[in-house]
Design a protein around this motif. Structure first.
Motif, short mmCIF file in Angstrom:
data_model
loop_
_atom_site.label_atom_id
_atom_site.label_comp_id
_atom_site.label_asym_id
_atom_site.label_seq_id
_atom_site.Cartn_x
_atom_site.Cartn_y
_atom_site.Cartn_z
N PRO A 226 21.52 23.12 -2.85
CA PRO A 226 22.16 23.54 -4.11
C PRO A 226 23.65 23.79 -3.88
N ILE A 227 24.48 22.93 -4.41
CA ILE A 227 25.92 23.03 -4.19
C ILE A 227 26.69 23.23 -5.50
N GLU A 228 26.03 22.98 -6.62
CA GLU A 228 26.70 22.98 -7.91
C GLU A 228 27.36 24.31 -8.28
N LYS A 229 26.73 25.43 -8.03
CA LYS A 229 27.25 26.73 -8.47
C LYS A 229 28.41 27.24 -7.62
N THR A 230 28.30 27.11 -6.31
CA THR A 230 29.31 27.69 -5.42
C THR A 230 30.33 26.68 -4.92
N GLY A 231 29.99 25.38 -4.95
CA GLY A 231 30.89 24.37 -4.44
C GLY A 231 30.77 24.13 -2.95
N GLU A 232 29.88 24.88 -2.30
CA GLU A 232 29.65 24.71 -0.86
C GLU A 232 28.17 24.91 -0.56
N ALA A 233 27.72 24.21 0.50
CA ALA A 233 26.35 24.38 0.96
C ALA A 233 26.30 24.04 2.44
N VAL A 234 25.39 24.70 3.15
CA VAL A 234 25.21 24.46 4.58
C VAL A 234 23.77 24.07 4.82
N CYS A 235 23.57 22.99 5.55
CA CYS A 235 22.22 22.52 5.87
C CYS A 235 21.56 23.49 6.84
N TYR B 167 28.80 21.22 3.56
CA TYR B 167 29.17 20.30 2.48
C TYR B 167 30.08 21.04 1.52
N ILE B 168 31.15 20.35 1.07
CA ILE B 168 32.09 20.92 0.13
C ILE B 168 32.21 19.98 -1.05
N LEU B 169 32.04 20.54 -2.24
CA LEU B 169 32.14 19.75 -3.48
C LEU B 169 33.61 19.60 -3.83
N THR B 170 34.08 18.36 -4.00
CA THR B 170 35.51 18.12 -4.17
C THR B 170 35.96 18.09 -5.62
N ASP B 171 35.06 17.97 -6.57
CA ASP B 171 35.50 17.91 -7.97
C ASP B 171 34.61 18.72 -8.88
#
Length: 62
Positions: free
Chosen positions: A42-51, A58-62
């Motif tokens: 789940p990356i949508e809310k925070t913009g970051e996630a770690v496996c 992972y970093i969301l760029t947009d």
């Protein structure tokens, strides 16, 4: 260097776009024969996630 310390230095950072969602690790384009089971992150809310398996950040760029 301990095994844990060596693992932390090998962690990688991957930038992903919203076009790549839903996000899973390993990414679909990676060869999975030598990697961990696929897990959706789940990356949508925070913009970051770690496996939780490999520690890839992972970093969301947009």
């Amino acid at each position: 260097m301990s095994t844990e310390a060596a693992h932390k230095t090998q962690q990688r950072e991957v930038r992903v776009s919203r076009e790549q969602l839903p996000l899973s690790c390993p990414l679909p384009e990676e060869e999975i024969w030598n990697l961990h089971p696929r897990v959706y992150l789940p990356i949508e809310k925070t913009g970051e996630a770690v496996c939780p398996y490999c520690g890839t950040r992972y970093i969301l760029t947009d």
